[in-house]
Design a protein around this motif. Sequence first.
Motif, mmCIF file in Angstrom:
data_model
loop_
_atom_site.group_PDB
_atom_site.id
_atom_site.type_symbol
_atom_site.label_atom_id
_atom_site.label_comp_id
_atom_site.label_asym_id
_atom_site.label_seq_id
_atom_site.Cartn_x
_atom_site.Cartn_y
_atom_site.Cartn_z
ATOM 1 N N LEU A 73 0.829 -1.201 0.000
ATOM 2 C CA LEU A 73 0.000 0.000 0.000
ATOM 3 C C LEU A 73 0.865 1.254 0.000
ATOM 4 C CD1 LEU A 73 -2.905 1.102 0.229
ATOM 5 C CD2 LEU A 73 -2.597 1.069 2.695
ATOM 6 N N LEU A 74 1.887 1.272 0.834
ATOM 7 C CA LEU A 74 2.775 2.421 0.893
ATOM 8 C C LEU A 74 3.595 2.566 -0.388
ATOM 9 C CD1 LEU A 74 3.714 4.779 2.523
ATOM 10 C CD2 LEU A 74 5.267 3.296 3.764
ATOM 11 N N PHE A 75 4.028 1.453 -0.959
ATOM 12 C CA PHE A 75 4.758 1.498 -2.222
ATOM 13 C C PHE A 75 3.882 2.110 -3.319
ATOM 14 C CE2 PHE A 75 5.667 -0.660 -6.294
ATOM 15 C CZ PHE A 75 6.903 -0.087 -6.555
ATOM 16 N N LEU A 76 2.623 1.674 -3.413
ATOM 17 C CA LEU A 76 1.715 2.229 -4.424
ATOM 18 C C LEU A 76 1.463 3.710 -4.181
ATOM 19 C CD1 LEU A 76 -0.801 -0.735 -4.792
ATOM 20 C CD2 LEU A 76 1.017 -0.050 -6.372
ATOM 21 N N PHE A 77 1.369 4.107 -2.899
ATOM 22 C CA PHE A 77 1.204 5.523 -2.589
ATOM 23 C C PHE A 77 2.412 6.323 -3.076
ATOM 24 C CE2 PHE A 77 2.348 9.065 0.126
ATOM 25 C CZ PHE A 77 1.255 9.890 -0.061
ATOM 26 N N LEU A 78 3.623 5.813 -2.817
ATOM 27 C CA LEU A 78 4.826 6.524 -3.244
ATOM 28 C C LEU A 78 4.909 6.633 -4.758
ATOM 29 C CD1 LEU A 78 7.454 5.118 -0.725
ATOM 30 C CD2 LEU A 78 6.456 7.412 -0.770
ATOM 31 N N VAL A 79 4.516 5.579 -5.464
ATOM 32 C CA VAL A 79 4.500 5.631 -6.929
ATOM 33 C C VAL A 79 3.515 6.707 -7.403
ATOM 34 C CG1 VAL A 79 3.834 4.345 -9.012
ATOM 35 C CG2 VAL A 79 5.267 3.265 -7.278
ATOM 36 N N GLY A 83 4.362 10.133 -9.262
ATOM 37 C CA GLY A 83 3.694 10.350 -10.541
ATOM 38 C C GLY A 83 2.943 11.660 -10.604
ATOM 39 N N SER A 84 2.332 12.069 -9.496
ATOM 40 C CA SER A 84 1.551 13.306 -9.515
ATOM 41 C C SER A 84 2.406 14.538 -9.236
ATOM 42 C CB SER A 84 0.405 13.230 -8.503
ATOM 43 O OG SER A 84 0.924 13.112 -7.194
ATOM 44 N N HIS A 85 3.389 14.435 -8.340
ATOM 45 C CA HIS A 85 4.172 15.609 -7.975
ATOM 46 C C HIS A 85 5.517 15.673 -8.682
ATOM 47 C CE1 HIS A 85 1.351 16.895 -4.960
ATOM 48 N NE2 HIS A 85 1.291 15.659 -4.509
ATOM 49 N N GLY A 86 5.951 14.599 -9.257
ATOM 50 C CA GLY A 86 7.257 14.601 -9.907
ATOM 51 C C GLY A 86 7.208 14.947 -11.378
ATOM 52 N N THR A 87 6.009 14.961 -11.981
ATOM 53 C CA THR A 87 5.929 15.229 -13.423
ATOM 54 C C THR A 87 6.363 16.641 -13.769
ATOM 55 O OG1 THR A 87 3.596 15.750 -13.148
ATOM 56 C CG2 THR A 87 4.146 13.523 -13.885
ATOM 57 N N ALA A 88 6.057 17.606 -12.921
ATOM 58 C CA ALA A 88 6.482 18.984 -13.205
ATOM 59 C C ALA A 88 7.999 19.083 -13.195
ATOM 60 C CB ALA A 88 5.883 19.935 -12.180
ATOM 61 N N LEU A 89 8.630 18.334 -12.339
ATOM 62 C CA LEU A 89 10.084 18.371 -12.269
ATOM 63 C C LEU A 89 10.715 17.670 -13.468
ATOM 64 C CD1 LEU A 89 10.488 17.588 -8.488
ATOM 65 C CD2 LEU A 89 10.600 19.812 -9.599
ATOM 66 N N LEU A 90 10.056 16.644 -13.978
ATOM 67 C CA LEU A 90 10.596 15.940 -15.144
ATOM 68 C C LEU A 90 10.460 16.759 -16.419
ATOM 69 C CD1 LEU A 90 9.329 12.333 -14.419
ATOM 70 C CD2 LEU A 90 11.683 13.135 -14.344
ATOM 71 N N ASP A 91 9.537 17.747 -16.426
ATOM 72 C CA ASP A 91 9.335 18.589 -17.601
ATOM 73 C C ASP A 91 10.352 19.721 -17.689
ATOM 74 O OD1 ASP A 91 7.234 17.053 -18.384
ATOM 75 O OD2 ASP A 91 5.710 18.323 -17.466
ATOM 76 N N GLU A 92 11.207 19.843 -16.689
ATOM 77 C CA GLU A 92 12.188 20.917 -16.701
ATOM 78 C C GLU A 92 13.181 20.693 -17.843
ATOM 79 O OE1 GLU A 92 13.960 21.278 -12.897
ATOM 80 O OE2 GLU A 92 12.101 21.820 -11.935
ATOM 81 N N LEU A 101 13.436 11.676 -7.290
ATOM 82 C CA LEU A 101 12.247 11.223 -6.551
ATOM 83 C C LEU A 101 12.026 9.719 -6.711
ATOM 84 C CD1 LEU A 101 9.726 14.082 -7.350
ATOM 85 C CD2 LEU A 101 10.719 13.550 -5.127
ATOM 86 N N LEU A 102 12.530 9.143 -7.806
ATOM 87 C CA LEU A 102 12.343 7.712 -8.027
ATOM 88 C C LEU A 102 13.263 6.861 -7.152
ATOM 89 C CD1 LEU A 102 12.022 7.642 -11.911
ATOM 90 C CD2 LEU A 102 10.196 7.434 -10.218
ATOM 91 N N ILE A 103 14.354 7.414 -6.670
ATOM 92 C CA ILE A 103 15.318 6.639 -5.885
ATOM 93 C C ILE A 103 14.681 6.081 -4.607
ATOM 94 C CG2 ILE A 103 17.490 6.750 -4.604
ATOM 95 C CD1 ILE A 103 18.448 8.730 -6.801
ATOM 96 N N PRO A 104 13.988 6.907 -3.783
ATOM 97 C CA PRO A 104 13.376 6.312 -2.586
ATOM 98 C C PRO A 104 12.297 5.279 -2.921
ATOM 99 C CG PRO A 104 13.114 8.710 -2.581
ATOM 100 C CD PRO A 104 13.850 8.338 -3.817
ATOM 101 N N VAL A 105 11.579 5.507 -4.022
ATOM 102 C CA VAL A 105 10.535 4.547 -4.413
ATOM 103 C C VAL A 105 11.167 3.208 -4.776
ATOM 104 C CG1 VAL A 105 8.706 4.071 -6.079
ATOM 105 C CG2 VAL A 105 8.979 6.369 -5.160
ATOM 106 N N LEU A 106 12.252 3.251 -5.538
ATOM 107 C CA LEU A 106 12.938 2.005 -5.910
ATOM 108 C C LEU A 106 13.552 1.324 -4.689
ATOM 109 C CD1 LEU A 106 14.606 3.134 -9.247
ATOM 110 C CD2 LEU A 106 12.564 1.730 -8.940
ATOM 111 N N LEU A 107 14.108 2.094 -3.779
ATOM 112 C CA LEU A 107 14.642 1.506 -2.544
ATOM 113 C C LEU A 107 13.539 0.860 -1.718
ATOM 114 C CD1 LEU A 107 17.240 4.187 -1.402
ATOM 115 C CD2 LEU A 107 17.697 1.895 -2.291
ATOM 116 N N PHE A 108 12.380 1.515 -1.678
ATOM 117 C CA PHE A 108 11.266 0.972 -0.906
ATOM 118 C C PHE A 108 10.735 -0.322 -1.524
ATOM 119 C CE2 PHE A 108 7.102 0.862 1.128
ATOM 120 C CZ PHE A 108 7.465 1.150 2.425
ATOM 121 N N ALA A 109 10.944 -0.502 -2.833
ATOM 122 C CA ALA A 109 10.471 -1.717 -3.515
ATOM 123 C C ALA A 109 11.367 -2.916 -3.271
ATOM 124 C CB ALA A 109 10.363 -1.454 -5.011
ATOM 125 N N LEU A 110 12.584 -2.719 -2.795
ATOM 126 C CA LEU A 110 13.526 -3.832 -2.634
ATOM 127 C C LEU A 110 12.988 -4.981 -1.784
ATOM 128 C CD1 LEU A 110 16.963 -2.006 -2.370
ATOM 129 C CD2 LEU A 110 16.039 -3.315 -4.284
#
Length: 195
Positions: A73-79, A83-92, A101-110
């Motif tokens: 549940l927490l992993f899906l929340f982080l994704v 996805g919602s807050h990181g898209t503006a940063l990826l458009d830079e 922002l993906l690094i903590p999500v990938l670490l949490f998936a381990l």
Amino acid sequence: MIFYMSFAFILATSGLGLALAPGNLIALWHPDQDGTQISPVLARQAGIGLLLAAALSALCVAAGALRRNLHWLLFLFLVAFVGSHGTALLDEPTGFIGLWLLIPVLLFALPLIPWRLPNLRHALSSRETLAGEIKWFNPNKGFGFITADDGREIFVHFRALENGGRRSLQQGSRVRFVINETDRGEQADRVVIES
């Protein structure tokens, strides 16, 4: 335990920073942007979401059997959060600023990755042994049914016998067995004739 508490700390400090002083935290993370581009209301909402995620991560420490479900549940929340807050940063213009922002999500998936194959022998030995008696058995065809003590009728094939042959299974004989789930339903396995 250290894993979940570390994530709880990281999520809580980020969440408190966004909830209490969003302009300062955004300026710290992105010094090249002016703070007017990001809404303080949305930043506070994101901060509250991170605080809830921190509480959920801390709850994972004491969850016991529910830990894996809470982790998913927490992993899906982080994704969803990235996805919602990181898209503006990826458009830079550089395009890579938001990737951190993906690094903590990938670490949490381990911990969700199955690092070893399940031990089939252990899985078989950990199944509950049931008792019952032979309802009927056809020695010529090599199959029949066991009436378990809980009232279920379980299919049995002579190949599942651990002691005796196909003629050993007679109506009324007491047996111990485990249940094997097959595509045709429940089937007795590791059948031992008691009497």
